[in-house]
Design a protein around this motif. Structure first.
Motif, PDB file in Angstrom:
ATOM      1  N   ILE A 178       0.865  -1.099  -0.048  1.00  0.00           N
ATOM      2  CA  ILE A 178      -0.074   0.009  -0.070  1.00  0.00           C
ATOM      3  C   ILE A 178       0.874   1.168   0.064  1.00  0.00           C
ATOM      4  O   ILE A 178       1.879   1.293   0.906  1.00  0.00           O
ATOM      5  N   VAL A 179       0.192   2.178  -0.907  1.00  0.00           N
ATOM      6  CA  VAL A 179       1.089   3.307  -0.818  1.00  0.00           C
ATOM      7  C   VAL A 179      -0.001   4.568  -0.457  1.00  0.00           C
ATOM      8  O   VAL A 179      -0.854   4.791  -1.014  1.00  0.00           O
ATOM      9  N   GLY A 208      -0.462  -6.027   8.613  1.00  0.00           N
ATOM     10  CA  GLY A 208       0.517  -6.962   8.134  1.00  0.00           C
ATOM     11  C   GLY A 208       0.910  -6.525   6.688  1.00  0.00           C
ATOM     12  O   GLY A 208       1.520  -7.407   5.938  1.00  0.00           O
ATOM     13  N   ALA A 209       0.461  -5.559   6.192  1.00  0.00           N
ATOM     14  CA  ALA A 209       0.947  -5.040   4.872  1.00  0.00           C
ATOM     15  C   ALA A 209       2.193  -4.253   4.850  1.00  0.00           C
ATOM     16  O   ALA A 209       2.462  -3.507   5.864  1.00  0.00           O
ATOM     17  N   GLU A 210       2.842  -4.131   3.732  1.00  0.00           N
ATOM     18  CA  GLU A 210       3.866  -3.260   3.400  1.00  0.00           C
ATOM     19  C   GLU A 210       3.257  -1.940   3.117  1.00  0.00           C
ATOM     20  O   GLU A 210       2.538  -1.926   2.241  1.00  0.00           O
ATOM     21  N   ALA A 211       3.941  -0.953   3.768  1.00  0.00           N
ATOM     22  CA  ALA A 211       3.007   0.368   3.487  1.00  0.00           C
ATOM     23  C   ALA A 211       4.177   1.578   3.720  1.00  0.00           C
ATOM     24  O   ALA A 211       5.133   1.629   4.275  1.00  0.00           O
ATOM     25  N   ARG A 212       4.084   2.657   2.739  1.00  0.00           N
ATOM     26  CA  ARG A 212       5.114   3.603   2.662  1.00  0.00           C
ATOM     27  C   ARG A 212       4.263   4.896   2.341  1.00  0.00           C
ATOM     28  O   ARG A 212       3.267   4.846   1.459  1.00  0.00           O
ATOM     29  N   GLN A 213       4.652   6.121   2.769  1.00  0.00           N
ATOM     30  CA  GLN A 213       4.033   7.382   2.385  1.00  0.00           C
ATOM     31  C   GLN A 213       5.107   8.014   1.374  1.00  0.00           C
ATOM     32  O   GLN A 213       6.228   8.020   1.395  1.00  0.00           O
TER      33      GLN A 213
END
Length: 329
Positions: A178-179, A208-213
């Motif tokens: 997710i972005v 549990g997700a990979e996330a970044r801003q």
């Protein structure tokens, strides 16, 4: 004042109580109506200087809320009018001040020239020096922000639920990369939108997700470049949260133009709900919020600060989030 009292057939003191909305004054409704009718017939206008002398301070509250700040803070103009009404009913005058070019000491000088009792502005307009200057002049500085501040009394507009709801919706769809698209570093919209995007990232990671801003200034070329880099580097996310409908709509268009299937390959939604969401294709899923909730509390918080009764626990306004599911997520 004397003319109003004479026409209404009441004492000057009674007319003063009615026209100045004196708290605690027990005036029969019939008498009050007669005084107000006389004032209307005579086109009575209160003398601002006289009222200021009587109060020992100005009765003016300056609201520095230029259009861009209002939109970034998630305020509604209807809500601000409600705040102004609450303040007016307490005997003050609310003045909108919308110069977007001033901040810090320059803003303080501009506000203080009006001799207000208080100033209400977004937190990014204040600095330590300007707060000290305003306070020394006997004016109460009040900020609006998405997070509390030690700089000055701050009305907290907590839009975190919007970001969290967006991330949780994507998690429910099975998204795991997710972005969150926010503003550009160093710019005002990063300060304003950063909280909801930080909450979206935190909620996604907690699920549990990979996330970044990712900093992103909405625009066709910027969106095309961003999507192109994802495809070239093999980093295409499976879920995108835009800080606003405009952020999300630009990236949605760039994804569709690049042949990416939405929502099959990438689900896209916005952490607010603007009319644009219904105009793009596919129609954009959004997170709506009731912007009118808590407006009366904002007015009460301003009045409490003026009266020296500031309570930070009563100055928090939270946005109830609701999903508006359309076609992109």
């Amino acid at each position: 004042m004397s003319d109003v009292a004479r026409r209404a057939g009441v004492s000057r003191a009674t007319a003063s109580y009615v026209l100045n909305r004196t708290p605690g004054a027990r005036i029969p409704e019939q008498t009050r109506a007669r005084v107000l009718e006389a004032a209307e017939q005579l086109r009575y206008v209160p003398h601002v200087n006289a009222r200021s002398l009587r109060r020992g301070r100005s009765d003016l509250v300056v609201g520095h809320v230029d259009g861009a700040s209002v939109l970034r803070q998630g305020l509604s103009f209807v809500g601000l009018i409600q705040v102004a009404r609450d303040i007016r009913e307490a005997g003050y005058t609310f003045l909108f001040h919308g110069d977007p070019t001033v901040t810090g000491v320059a803003a303080a000088r501009s506000w203080l020239a009006l001799r207000p009792a208080a100033v209400l502005a977004t937190l990014d307009r204040y600095t330590e020096e300007s707060v000290a200057m305003i306070t020394a002049a006997g004016t109460v500085p009040i900020a609006m922000s998405h997070t509390p501040s030690d700089l000055t009394p701050t009305i907290v507009l907590d839009d975190g639920p919007l970001g969290r709801a967006a991330a949780e919706h994507l998690l429910g769809r099975g998204c795991r990369r997710i972005v969150a698209l926010g503003g550009c570093p160093g710019m005002a919209d990063q300060h304003m939108l950063g909280h909801r995007m930080a909450e979206a990232v935190a909620a996604a990671r907690a699920g549990g997700a990979e996330a970044r801003q990712v900093p992103f200034s909405p625009g066709r070329e910027a969106a095309t470049g961003l999507v192109g880099s994802w495809l070239a580097e093999g980093t295409l996310p499976d879920g995108v949260v835009g800080a606003t409908t405009t952020h999300a709509a630009h990236v949605l268009t760039a994804l569709v133009d690049a042949g990416v299937r939405v929502p099959q390959d990438v689900a896209v939604l916005a952490a607010d709900d603007e009319p644009l969401a219904e105009l793009v294709r596919p129609r954009l899923t959004t997170v709506g919020a009731d912007l009118d909730v808590g407006e009366a509390r904002m007015g009460a918080a301003v009045l409490a600060a003026i009266d020296g009764r500031w309570d930070p626990d009563l100055a928090v306004r939270r946005f109830p989030a609701r999903m508006v599911v359309r076609e992109t997520a």
